[in-house]
Motif scaffolding. Structure first.
Motif, PDB file in Angstrom:
ATOM      1  N   MET A 188     -96.541  -1.566 -99.784  1.00 35.81           N
ATOM      2  CA  MET A 188     -97.387  -2.496-100.517  1.00 35.81           C
ATOM      3  C   MET A 188     -97.181  -3.909 -99.999  1.00 35.81           C
ATOM      4  SD  MET A 188     -95.322  -3.123-104.121  1.00 35.81           S
ATOM      5  CE  MET A 188     -95.361  -1.426-104.665  1.00 35.81           C
ATOM      6  N   VAL A 189     -97.916  -4.836-100.570  1.00 33.82           N
ATOM      7  CA  VAL A 189     -97.713  -6.258-100.312  1.00 33.82           C
ATOM      8  C   VAL A 189     -97.078  -6.867-101.547  1.00 33.82           C
ATOM      9  CG1 VAL A 189     -98.829  -8.469 -99.890  1.00 33.82           C
ATOM     10  CG2 VAL A 189     -99.558  -6.449 -98.634  1.00 33.82           C
ATOM     11  N   GLN A 190     -95.940  -7.555-101.356  1.00 32.43           N
ATOM     12  CA  GLN A 190     -95.222  -8.214-102.443  1.00 32.43           C
ATOM     13  C   GLN A 190     -95.109  -9.706-102.149  1.00 32.43           C
ATOM     14  OE1 GLN A 190     -91.331  -6.382-102.401  1.00 32.43           O
ATOM     15  NE2 GLN A 190     -91.843  -5.049-104.114  1.00 32.43           N
ATOM     16  N   ASP A 191     -94.894 -10.487-103.204  1.00 29.07           N
ATOM     17  CA  ASP A 191     -94.454 -11.854-102.994  1.00 29.07           C
ATOM     18  C   ASP A 191     -93.067 -11.827-102.355  1.00 29.07           C
ATOM     19  OD1 ASP A 191     -96.735 -12.725-104.240  1.00 29.07           O
ATOM     20  OD2 ASP A 191     -95.768 -13.226-106.134  1.00 29.07           O
ATOM     21  N   VAL A 192     -92.760 -12.836-101.569  1.00 31.20           N
ATOM     22  CA  VAL A 192     -91.403 -12.984-101.040  1.00 31.20           C
ATOM     23  C   VAL A 192     -90.550 -13.475-102.212  1.00 31.20           C
ATOM     24  CG1 VAL A 192     -89.950 -14.103 -99.311  1.00 31.20           C
ATOM     25  CG2 VAL A 192     -92.310 -13.499 -98.750  1.00 31.20           C
ATOM     26  N   TYR A 193     -89.833 -12.552-102.844  1.00 27.64           N
ATOM     27  CA  TYR A 193     -89.210 -12.827-104.134  1.00 27.64           C
ATOM     28  C   TYR A 193     -87.823 -13.431-104.036  1.00 27.64           C
ATOM     29  CZ  TYR A 193     -87.198  -8.239-103.040  1.00 27.64           C
ATOM     30  OH  TYR A 193     -86.580  -7.186-102.422  1.00 27.64           O
ATOM     31  N   ARG A 194     -87.258 -13.503-102.849  1.00 26.74           N
ATOM     32  CA  ARG A 194     -85.986 -14.205-102.678  1.00 26.74           C
ATOM     33  C   ARG A 194     -85.926 -14.765-101.265  1.00 26.74           C
ATOM     34  NH1 ARG A 194     -81.428  -9.616-101.542  1.00 26.74           N
ATOM     35  NH2 ARG A 194     -82.794  -7.825-101.276  1.00 26.74           N
ATOM     36  N   ILE A 195     -84.990 -15.642-101.019  1.00 29.46           N
ATOM     37  CA  ILE A 195     -84.906 -16.314 -99.725  1.00 29.46           C
ATOM     38  C   ILE A 195     -84.370 -15.341 -98.672  1.00 29.46           C
ATOM     39  CG2 ILE A 195     -83.829 -18.192 -98.440  1.00 29.46           C
ATOM     40  CD1 ILE A 195     -83.617 -19.703-101.102  1.00 29.46           C
ATOM     41  N   PRO A 196     -85.082 -15.158 -97.574  1.00 29.17           N
ATOM     42  CA  PRO A 196     -84.589 -14.254 -96.531  1.00 29.17           C
ATOM     43  C   PRO A 196     -83.276 -14.767 -95.929  1.00 29.17           C
ATOM     44  CG  PRO A 196     -86.918 -14.777 -96.205  1.00 29.17           C
ATOM     45  CD  PRO A 196     -86.402 -15.715 -97.240  1.00 29.17           C
ATOM     46  N   THR A 197     -82.416 -13.836 -95.552  1.00 29.91           N
ATOM     47  CA  THR A 197     -81.194 -14.216 -94.851  1.00 29.91           C
ATOM     48  C   THR A 197     -81.435 -14.372 -93.358  1.00 29.91           C
ATOM     49  OG1 THR A 197     -80.588 -11.874 -94.787  1.00 29.91           O
ATOM     50  CG2 THR A 197     -79.636 -13.210 -96.546  1.00 29.91           C
TER      51      THR A 197
END
Length: 346
Positions: A188-197
């Motif tokens: 699916m497509v999600q919001d980027v819900y946390r900061i990528p490492t």
């Protein structure tokens, strides 16, 4: 579905198809500044809120993916012709990955027919545009070049999460990503819900990875079909050169070919054979995959390329009946021609 992968008009047709599929998928989580409603984040307690101002969540998914598809189409191809995405590798990967919307999450999955996990989706989307990436998320997160933050991310960039990395997705723009989230959900497509490492940009095969078709693929194979042959050959364990040589001998790479006997498509599958394989012989991707599966079965059964090719042409019963290549002139010429194209000894 097949579309004319020649430009923006084709992109719009593809967007309509994606919209119809996306509408029935599980709803993507909605992010609010400083919060998250993503199920995995809540369950794990590990999610960090997206930093305020790091990237505005603007524009709809349709417009974002539409832009990626249009750029891929303008460069020469869409997901239906994944080998022709031109230099815009990231946009091509987004377009290719969109084909797998709705495929169920399966841990360890790398085959869309049975399910994909997060890194399986990333690997498959990039393989579809001719780029080979490692299998696991932690290794994928070291490929390409580093992007400093989400504000500088482009469609197609890899977004990795966790330390060590345990999740990965493909950025589509507007603060959203294409992912295989977790068991019980689908691609699916999600919001980027946390900061990528880590955020990594794959700029092209020459820069960071090897094209899937570069090893063992004859130069005479048309560019548009090369990734399809490479993917099917790797999936089913057959030499890519042999599989492509079958197509050259059978149809001359003509996806619309129909023989007097009724064999159809690029790989000249009989309708009954295609039904048994569960493929549409007129769809090049399905036909190539089905033919690879058929050829792999013959190779396992008979133990040699000449006998496998004879079974492909005359049927396995004839090979068993004559305990070798049948004494049919057509079959003997067929085996010799395919092996010659593939550069293999008889």
């Amino acid at each position: 579905m097949s579309v004319d992968a020649s430009g923006p008009a084709a992109a719009l047709a593809r967007i309509d198809a994606i919209q119809s599929r996306f509408a029935v998928l599980p709803g993507a989580p909605t992010s609010v500044a400083g919060t998250t409603s993503t199920p995995d984040a809540v369950a794990s307690g590990s999610a960090a809120p997206l930093a305020a101002g790091s990237t505005p969540v603007t524009g709809s998914f349709d417009s974002v993916l539409g832009d990626a598809l249009t750029r891929a189409g303008a460069a020469g191809g869409l997901a239906t012709d994944p080998g022709a995405a031109g230099d815009d590798v990231g946009a091509g990967a987004v377009a290719a990955g969109s084909r797998y919307l709705g495929v169920p999450y399966v841990w360890g999955g790398s085959d869309p027919a049975t399910g994909l996990d997060c890194s399986g989706l990333v690997q498959r989307a990039y393989a579809d545009v001719g780029v080979t990436l490692p299998r696991v998320a932690a290794d994928q997160a070291r490929m390409g070049s580093a992007v400093p933050d989400l504000a500088h991310a482009r469609p197609g960039d890899l977004l990795a999460f966790g330390s060590p990395v345990d999740h990965i997705g493909i950025y589509v723009g507007a603060g959203r990503m294409l992912v295989a989230p977790r068991t019980g959900e689908a691609v699916m497509v999600q919001d980027v819900y946390r900061i990528p490492t880590a955020i990594r940009r794959i700029t092209g095969p020459a820069a960071t990875a090897t094209p899937a078709y570069a090893v063992g693929m004859p130069s005479w194979v048309p560019e548009r079909w090369r990734p399809l042959f490479a993917i099917a050959a790797a999936r089913h364990g057959v030499p890519a050169a042999l599989l492509a040589s079958v197509a050259r001998t059978e149809s001359g790479f003509n996806a619309g070919a129909v023989s007097p006997a009724g064999a159809v498509g690029l790989m000249q599958l009989m309708p009954s054979t295609a039904r048994g394989l569960g493929v549409d012989p007129r769809d090049p991707a399905q036909a190539i995959d089905g033919a690879a599966r058929l050829l792999a079965g013959h190779l396992r059964r008979f133990g040699s390329a000449p006998l496998a090719l004879a079974a492909y042409n005359a049927g396995p019963g004839a090979v068993e009946r004559y305990d070798g290549v049948p004494p049919y002139r057509e079959t003997q010429q067929y085996v010799s021609r395919v092996l010659g194209y593939a550069g293999m000894a008889a």
